[in-house]
Design a protein around this motif. Structure first.
Motif, PDB file in Angstrom:
ATOM      1  N   MET A   1       0.782  -1.179  -0.123  1.00 31.90           N
ATOM      2  CA  MET A   1      -0.120  -0.191   0.029  1.00 31.90           C
ATOM      3  C   MET A   1       0.965   1.148   0.042  1.00 31.90           C
ATOM      4  O   MET A   1       1.872   1.289   0.846  1.00 31.90           O
ATOM      5  N   LEU A   2       0.673   2.155  -0.939  1.00 32.77           N
ATOM      6  CA  LEU A   2       1.272   3.433  -0.853  1.00 32.77           C
ATOM      7  C   LEU A   2       0.574   4.495  -0.046  1.00 32.77           C
ATOM      8  O   LEU A   2      -0.592   4.630  -0.108  1.00 32.77           O
ATOM      9  N   VAL A   3       1.636   5.016   0.787  1.00 34.51           N
ATOM     10  CA  VAL A   3       0.707   5.731   1.705  1.00 34.51           C
ATOM     11  C   VAL A   3       1.410   7.153   1.487  1.00 34.51           C
ATOM     12  O   VAL A   3       2.433   7.789   1.682  1.00 34.51           O
ATOM     13  N   HIS A   4       0.350   8.319   0.854  1.00 36.87           N
ATOM     14  CA  HIS A   4       0.614   9.484   0.812  1.00 36.87           C
ATOM     15  C   HIS A   4       1.045  10.410   2.275  1.00 36.87           C
ATOM     16  O   HIS A   4       0.046  10.317   2.971  1.00 36.87           O
ATOM     17  N   ILE A   5       2.192  10.965   2.553  1.00 39.90           N
ATOM     18  CA  ILE A   5       2.254  11.540   3.701  1.00 39.90           C
ATOM     19  C   ILE A   5       2.433  13.214   3.431  1.00 39.90           C
ATOM     20  O   ILE A   5       3.078  13.569   2.686  1.00 39.90           O
ATOM     21  N   LYS A 101       2.284   7.084  -8.903  1.00 40.79           N
ATOM     22  CA  LYS A 101       3.442   6.521  -8.445  1.00 40.79           C
ATOM     23  C   LYS A 101       3.280   5.003  -7.818  1.00 40.79           C
ATOM     24  O   LYS A 101       3.783   4.022  -7.721  1.00 40.79           O
ATOM     25  N   ALA A 102       1.895   4.775  -7.325  1.00 44.16           N
ATOM     26  CA  ALA A 102       1.505   3.528  -6.923  1.00 44.16           C
ATOM     27  C   ALA A 102       1.334   2.336  -7.988  1.00 44.16           C
ATOM     28  O   ALA A 102       1.943   1.404  -7.979  1.00 44.16           O
ATOM     29  N   LEU A 103       1.034   3.048  -9.235  1.00 43.51           N
ATOM     30  CA  LEU A 103       0.988   1.964 -10.503  1.00 43.51           C
ATOM     31  C   LEU A 103       2.398   1.699 -10.825  1.00 43.51           C
ATOM     32  O   LEU A 103       2.568   0.642 -11.372  1.00 43.51           O
ATOM     33  N   GLU A 104       3.185   2.665 -10.958  1.00 46.57           N
ATOM     34  CA  GLU A 104       4.544   2.691 -11.071  1.00 46.57           C
ATOM     35  C   GLU A 104       5.416   1.472 -10.304  1.00 46.57           C
ATOM     36  O   GLU A 104       5.965   0.882 -10.828  1.00 46.57           O
ATOM     37  N   LEU A 105       4.993   1.514  -9.058  1.00 49.11           N
ATOM     38  CA  LEU A 105       5.341   0.419  -7.966  1.00 49.11           C
ATOM     39  C   LEU A 105       4.747  -0.629  -8.162  1.00 49.11           C
ATOM     40  O   LEU A 105       5.243  -1.536  -7.303  1.00 49.11           O
ATOM     41  N   GLY A 106       3.512  -0.830  -8.623  1.00 49.57           N
ATOM     42  CA  GLY A 106       2.955  -2.243  -8.813  1.00 49.57           C
ATOM     43  C   GLY A 106       1.875  -2.377  -7.510  1.00 49.57           C
ATOM     44  O   GLY A 106       1.423  -3.463  -7.228  1.00 49.57           O
ATOM     45  N   GLU A 107       1.625  -1.033  -6.936  1.00 49.96           N
ATOM     46  CA  GLU A 107       0.722  -1.218  -5.796  1.00 49.96           C
ATOM     47  C   GLU A 107      -0.811  -0.976  -6.296  1.00 49.96           C
ATOM     48  O   GLU A 107      -1.075  -0.263  -7.477  1.00 49.96           O
ATOM     49  N   ASP A 108      -1.724  -1.733  -5.762  1.00 52.94           N
ATOM     50  CA  ASP A 108      -3.308  -1.549  -6.199  1.00 52.94           C
ATOM     51  C   ASP A 108      -3.877  -0.516  -5.028  1.00 52.94           C
ATOM     52  O   ASP A 108      -5.163  -0.518  -5.156  1.00 52.94           O
ATOM     53  N   HIS A 133     -10.192   6.103  -7.618  1.00 51.02           N
ATOM     54  CA  HIS A 133     -10.462   4.532  -7.977  1.00 51.02           C
ATOM     55  C   HIS A 133     -11.022   4.298  -9.221  1.00 51.02           C
ATOM     56  O   HIS A 133     -10.790   3.292  -9.881  1.00 51.02           O
ATOM     57  N   ALA A 134     -11.965   4.918  -9.409  1.00 49.96           N
ATOM     58  CA  ALA A 134     -12.868   4.846 -10.679  1.00 49.96           C
ATOM     59  C   ALA A 134     -11.993   5.233 -11.839  1.00 49.96           C
ATOM     60  O   ALA A 134     -12.208   4.266 -12.762  1.00 49.96           O
ATOM     61  N   LYS A 135     -11.273   5.983 -11.874  1.00 54.03           N
ATOM     62  CA  LYS A 135     -10.524   6.454 -13.096  1.00 54.03           C
ATOM     63  C   LYS A 135      -9.356   5.691 -13.315  1.00 54.03           C
ATOM     64  O   LYS A 135      -8.715   5.346 -14.467  1.00 54.03           O
ATOM     65  N   HIS A 136      -8.641   5.234 -12.298  1.00 55.03           N
ATOM     66  CA  HIS A 136      -7.223   4.593 -12.481  1.00 55.03           C
ATOM     67  C   HIS A 136      -6.990   3.203 -11.896  1.00 55.03           C
ATOM     68  O   HIS A 136      -5.925   2.745 -11.934  1.00 55.03           O
ATOM     69  N   GLY A 137      -8.147   2.756 -11.339  1.00 56.40           N
ATOM     70  CA  GLY A 137      -8.037   1.318 -10.847  1.00 56.40           C
ATOM     71  C   GLY A 137      -7.068   1.107  -9.513  1.00 56.40           C
ATOM     72  O   GLY A 137      -6.850  -0.112  -9.169  1.00 56.40           O
ATOM     73  N   VAL A 138      -6.848   2.412  -8.828  1.00 56.84           N
ATOM     74  CA  VAL A 138      -6.133   2.158  -7.567  1.00 56.84           C
ATOM     75  C   VAL A 138      -7.157   2.394  -6.224  1.00 56.84           C
ATOM     76  O   VAL A 138      -7.663   3.438  -6.280  1.00 56.84           O
TER      77      VAL A 138
END
Length: 360
Positions: A1-5, A101-108, A133-138
Motif C-alpha cells: 500500500m502506498l501511503v501519501h504523507i 506512483k502506486a501504479l509505477e510501483l505495482g501497488e493497487d 479509484h474509478a478512473k485509475h483502478g487504484v
C-alpha cells in the motif's frame, strides 16, 4: 500500500495504526507535497517525516517539489476557505501523482495521512479518492483514525515522539487567511537577503530538528521545550543626511521607533557611543562594531548583507545599553554624520513562542 504523507504529526500515528490494522501490507511512504511553502518549511517537514519512517521501518520516497505547477493548479482559488474548492484541487493533484506512483510501483492501494488531520474534511478526501479509484483502478483506503479518541491518541504520540508541530497546512493562501484572522504577523514568509537566522523562524527550527536527529544518532537524551519571548522583525531601515543623501546604516536587532521616523542631530558622545537628541537613538561607527566583535567588515553595506547572529547583536546591545531588554535604536554607520538626520525604522515587536533543545 502506498501511503501519501503530509507531515510527521499526522503520519507517525497514522502509520502505526496502519501497521496494526493491515499487517499483511507492505507500507511505502510517499512524501509529495508541492503545496508547502516556503521551501525551508518543506525541508523541515520532510526531515521529520524521514525520522518517523526510519523509526517505524517504513521505506520513504520523496516526490518532486513542483511548487510552480501547484500554483497554476489552484490559480483563481486563492481566496477559497480551508476545506473549500482550493483544497479539493490540491488533493486532486497530490492524489493523481500518488496514484501514478502506486501504479509505477505495482501497488493497487493508496491512502493518505491527510485523513487524520483535523484541518481536512474526510468526506472531501473520500470523494476525491473514490473518484481516482474509478478512473485509475487504484483503490483508496479511507480509514477513520480520528474518531473514538483517535485525535487524543495522536496528540499523545506527537508529544511522546517530540514531533515537529506545525500550525498551518503548508499552503500560503491558507496561511495568509489564518494569520489575518489571528491578527498575527505572517513571519513564516520572512527570509532576510542577508541569510541571518531570525528567532523563531523556520530556519531556526530546521537547525534545531537537525541537531535533534544528530543527538538521537549519538544516543543522547534530550527534550524539546517551548518558551515565550518578545520577537522582532525588521522591515526597513533608512538614514538620510541633510535633505537628500542616503547613508548606509545597519540597525541592530530590536531597534524600534514608535512612529517609525525621527529627525534631529547627534548631541554628544560617551565612550564612542554617539547620542541623538530624539527617541534614545544611539550611533556607533563600523570601527566600534569591528573592535567589539573582532571582525573585519570593510563597509556598512557589507555588514547589512552579512550581519552576525542575532544573539551576538544582542550582546552588543547589552554592552552599550546595560541590559538586554533595551529597545532603543542602535545604528551602525561608517562615519558619524555632523548634519541634521532623518531616521526611518519600520519594525514590529510581538509576543511569540520558540522551541529550545535541551541535552539531558
Amino acid at each position: 500500500m502506498l501511503v501519501h504523507i503530509c507531515c510527521s504529526v499526522d503520519s507517525h500515528f497514522f502509520l502505526e495504526k496502519l501497521q496494526k490494522d493491515f499487517p499483511q501490507e507492505k507500507l511505502t511512504g510517499f512524501f509529495y507535497d508541492p503545496n508547502i511553502h516556503p521551501y525551508s518549511e518543506y525541508k523541515l517537514r520532510l526531515l521529520d517525516v524521514e525520522r518517523s519512517c526510519k523509526k517505524l521501518g517504513i521505506e520513504l520516497i520523496e516526490g518532486e517539489y513542483d511548487y510552480e505547477s501547484w500554483l497554476k493548479a489552484v490559480r483563481g482559488l486563492e481566496k477559497e476557505p480551508e476545506k473549500g474548492a482550493r483544497c479539493e484541487v490540491c488533493f486532486d493533484k497530490r492524489f493523481l501523482t500518488s496514484a501514478q506512483k502506486a501504479l509505477e510501483l505495482g501497488e493497487d492501494k493508496i491512502t493518505t495521512t491527510l485523513l487524520v488531520s483535523p484541518l481536512k474534511s474526510q468526506e472531501q478526501l473520500k470523494h476525491v479518492g473514490d473518484d481516482f479509484h474509478a478512473k485509475h483502478g487504484v483503490e483508496f483506503i479511507a480509514v477513520d483514525y480520528r474518531s473514538g479518541g483517535g485525535t487524543q491518541d495522536q496528540s499523545r504520540v506527537t508529544k511522546e515522539e517530540q514531533l515537529y508541530r506545525q500550525d498551518y497546512c503548508g499552503c500560503i493562501y491558507g496561511l495568509t487567511m489564518q494569520r489575518e484572522q489571528q491578527e498575527r504577523l505572517m513571519d513564516e514568509m520572512f527570509s532576510p537577503i542577508s541569510g541571518q537566522t531570525l528567532p523563531a523562524s523556520i530556519e531556526e527550527r530546521l537547525q534545531l530538528y537537525t541537531s535533534r536527529n544528530e543527538l538521537e544518532d549519538e544516543g543522547k537524551a534530550y527534550r524539546i521545550v517551548r518558551q515565550k519571548f518578545l520577537n522582532y522583525r525588521q522591515f526597513n531601515v533608512k538614514l538620510i543626511s541633510g535633505k537628500k543623501e542616503i547613508v548606509d546604516a545597519h540597525a541592530l536587532s530590536y531597534s524600534t521607533l514608535p512612529r517609525k521616523r525621527a529627525q534631529g542631530r547627534i548631541e554628544f558622545a560617551i565612550e564612542d557611543v554617539h547620542y541623538f537628541n530624539r527617541e534614545e537613538i544611539k550611533f556607533i561607527t563600523l570601527q566600534y562594531f569591528n573592535d567589539f566583535f573582532n571582525t573585519q567588515y570593510q563597509s556598512v553595506r557589507e555588514l547589512i548583507f552579512n550581519p552576525p547572529d542575532v544573539k551576538k547583536e544582542l550582546q552588543l546591545r547589552e554592552h552599550i545599553c546595560g541590559f538586554s531588554y533595551d529597545l532603543s535604536p542602535i545604528i551602525v554607520v561608517q562615519h558619524i554624520p555632523d548634519t541634521k538626520l532623518t531616521l526611518h525604522i519600520d519594525a514590529k515587536l510581538y509576543e511569540d513562542t520558540r522551541e529550545k533543545l535541551i541535552v539531558l
